[in-house]
Structures are given as C-alpha cells and as structure tokens.
Design an enzyme around this catalytic site. Sequence first.
Site: not given
Length: 211
Positions: A60, A169, A171
């Site tokens: 990121k 995102g 599970g």
Amino acid sequence: MTELILSLDVTGLKEALRIAGACAPEIDAIKVGYPLALAAGLGIAGELAGFGLPLIADFKVADIPNTNTLICEQVFAAGFSAVIAQGFPGPDSVAACVEAAHAHGGECYVVAEMSHPGALTFFSAGVPERLCEIVAETGADGIIAPATRPERVRALRALIGKKKILSPGIGAQGGDPAEIAPLVDGMIVGRSIYGAADPAAAARTYAPYRR
Ligand code: O7E
C-alpha cells in the site's frame, strides 16, 4: 476469469512455504503484505517463486513520488510481479508506482475503497470515484475494491471499465464469493484459507467461483 489470490498473512517462513505449497494448485496468485515481509524479509519473494505463481506486493505504497519509486524498485528487484499503492497521495505518487511497475513488466493496483467498516470515514463522498479517475490518468492496471460492499464494486466497475478489480473481504470479513466473483477479476482471500485446518481443502471450496 476470476482468479483466487491467497493473502498469505502469516508470520513464519516455514508456515508460509507449507501453506503456499499446499494451496498452489488451487490458487492463481499469492499476495504478500507487511506481516510476512516484515517477518521473513523481502527475500520471501524468492522463496515463493518456486511455486510458479504471480506474487503481489501489498505494501500500500503511499509516499512522495521519489520514495514510491525507490520502494517499487526494491519490490520488483525482489521478484514480485505486482505492487499495490494508495491513491490518496495523488496522481504523481501513483504514476511513480505505475512507471516502476511497467518498467519491470509488472502491474500496479490502486486502493479505491477499503473493506472494513471504518473505511467509510474517508473512502466516501466521491473519494473512491476520484481515485478511479487517477487510475485512468496514470495508466494503473486496476483497483482494490471491497467484497464487503458489492454495490460499491458495481459502481466502481462502471467507472473503470475493463481495468481489473481485485477484491478483499471474502470469508473472514463476511463477503460472499458467490456474489462478488462475477463482479471482479480477483478474489483476495486470507484467513478463511490460511487459518483453516486444511488450507488446500479450504482453497478448493472457492473453485466454483473461479471462472
Ligand atoms: O480478511 P482476510 O483474512 O481474508 O484478509 C484480507 C486481506 O486483504 C488482508 O491482507 C488485508 O490486509 C487485505 N485488505 C483488506 O482486507 N481490505 C482492504 O480494503 C484492502 C486490503 C488489501 O489487501 O489491500 C490491497 C489488496
């Protein structure tokens, strides 16, 4: 084709190699983030290379352009095939990541909207839409969009067209693979695979959603 990307967020080298080896036939790529890279070092890319899968560096990246370039040079020299950047530092910072990625034959993805509840504090009010414009302007290869909010993935798809969407995102965070897989190019799955007693069997449960 909707790919299954294993988010390998474990902090032991042996554990990482064991899980990656077991899951390799069931997955399309491996995402390495800070937990594993800080524990095992950037050389983890070389260790994982033997499995023959694309390796995504989820750092990121979010700095000034020069620093982003320096970070990305290290990422691609280590053997990663893609890098994930934040878009909020602005188009010049993203462009630095895109240029470094493409110079190495790699890809750059930009976080457009995050999957956790608190993400809406800042990833709202037109911000993800503006980040998609930056993706178009810089020639980035795609976006990260939340599997926890399929309606937002649909909205962002309308903006970015054929560029790729990778979606975390699923599970553990509640996202439903049956709903999200048709909307995206890659499902990013971590805990529900690497945290399972049998990670390969857990990865195989996503096979119906890999198109
Ligand atoms: O919830 P899990 O265990 O399936 O792991 C999800 C992974 O995706 C984990 O590495 C987390 O850091 C990452 N992620 C999100 O969960 N939500 C986001 O919005 C963004 C990411 C992410 O990886 O961003 C770059 C892909």
